[in-house]
Design an enzyme around this catalytic site. Structure first.
Site, PDB file in Angstrom:
ATOM      1  N   HIS A 255      54.424  35.373  41.211  1.00  0.00           N
ATOM      2  CA  HIS A 255      53.986  34.152  40.342  1.00  0.00           C
ATOM      3  C   HIS A 255      55.430  33.391  40.122  1.00  0.00           C
ATOM      4  CE1 HIS A 255      50.076  35.831  38.796  1.00  0.00           C
ATOM      5  NE2 HIS A 255      50.527  36.900  39.210  1.00  0.00           N
TER       6      HIS A 255
ATOM      7  N   HIS B 135      52.165  39.122  45.507  1.00  0.00           N
ATOM      8  CA  HIS B 135      52.141  37.865  45.157  1.00  0.00           C
ATOM      9  C   HIS B 135      53.199  37.789  44.029  1.00  0.00           C
ATOM     10  CE1 HIS B 135      48.923  39.444  42.775  1.00  0.00           C
ATOM     11  NE2 HIS B 135      49.019  38.819  41.760  1.00  0.00           N
TER      12      HIS B 135
HETATM   13  P1  5GP Z   1      47.617  39.159  39.176  1.00  0.00           P
HETATM   14  O1  5GP Z   1      46.525  39.414  37.904  1.00  0.00           O
HETATM   15  O2  5GP Z   1      46.989  39.898  40.172  1.00  0.00           O
HETATM   16  O3  5GP Z   1      49.153  39.454  38.954  1.00  0.00           O
HETATM   17  O4  5GP Z   1      47.416  37.834  39.872  1.00  0.00           O
HETATM   18  C1  5GP Z   1      46.237  37.318  40.308  1.00  0.00           C
HETATM   19  C2  5GP Z   1      46.216  35.588  40.205  1.00  0.00           C
HETATM   20  O5  5GP Z   1      45.459  35.090  41.465  1.00  0.00           O
HETATM   21  C3  5GP Z   1      45.844  35.271  39.024  1.00  0.00           C
HETATM   22  O6  5GP Z   1      46.642  34.498  38.279  1.00  0.00           O
HETATM   23  C4  5GP Z   1      44.364  34.742  39.399  1.00  0.00           C
HETATM   24  O7  5GP Z   1      44.256  33.546  38.291  1.00  0.00           O
HETATM   25  C5  5GP Z   1      44.589  34.060  40.641  1.00  0.00           C
HETATM   26  N1  5GP Z   1      43.431  34.059  41.571  1.00  0.00           N
HETATM   27  C6  5GP Z   1      42.289  34.632  41.415  1.00  0.00           C
HETATM   28  N2  5GP Z   1      41.396  34.354  42.297  1.00  0.00           N
HETATM   29  C7  5GP Z   1      41.894  33.251  42.869  1.00  0.00           C
HETATM   30  C8  5GP Z   1      41.580  32.342  43.916  1.00  0.00           C
HETATM   31  O8  5GP Z   1      40.302  32.396  44.426  1.00  0.00           O
HETATM   32  N3  5GP Z   1      42.337  31.304  44.203  1.00  0.00           N
HETATM   33  C9  5GP Z   1      43.696  30.960  43.674  1.00  0.00           C
HETATM   34  N4  5GP Z   1      44.325  29.945  43.842  1.00  0.00           N
HETATM   35  N5  5GP Z   1      44.059  31.805  42.548  1.00  0.00           N
HETATM   36  C10 5GP Z   1      43.390  33.015  42.203  1.00  0.00           C
END
Ligand code: 5GP
Ligand code: ZN
Length: 119
Positions: free
Chosen positions: A107, A105
């Protein structure tokens, strides 16, 4: 590096499939963009490939055009949300870099001044 396989237990695969609700702001044949549930900026959108890959490097290896579409979709959302020319794109890769969801993903963060370096 392994070829993509749909993952039954993957949160973002479920969002892409419409099995878990999310506020979708942009979608194409290959990518979906939705608002982060825990926003770190006025606009915090996640752009994901519809196919399951663990991280950005796997997307680049197996579907290079999708990598380009992730960035293009981020730019389209930034344009729609009127940031001007300033926003941040981030791929956290690996637990040590803060990756918590192992479906690639991108950001998109914007709508406020963004300091550098990040934490
Ligand atoms: P990472 O920490 O892996 O780079 O980013 C994962 C992102 O997914 C985090 O910013 C977190 O807030 C977001 N996230 C986690 N669970 C959910 C969800 O159920 N729905 C949405 N829309 N975002 C989520
Ligand atoms: Zn997935």
């Amino acid at each position: 590096m392994s070829a993509p396989e749909p993952s039954a237990d993957c949160l973002f695969c479920k969002i892409v499939a419409g099995e878990i609700p999310a506020e979708i702001v942009h979608a194409t044949e290959t990518v979906v963009a939705f608002r982060d549930v825990n926003p770190q900026a006025p606009t915090h959108v996640l752009i994901v490939p519809r196919s399951h890959y663990a991280n950005a490097a796997e997307v680049a290896h197996w579907e290079p055009t999708t990598m380009s579409e992730l960035v293009g979709a981020a730019a389209a959302v930034a344009d729609k949300e009127a940031f001007g020319d300033s926003y941040r794109l981030v791929f956290n890769t690996g637990p040590g870099a803060g990756q918590t969801v192992f479906h690639a993903h991108l950001h998109l963060l914007g709508g406020r001044p963004l300091t550098w370096p990040p934490g």
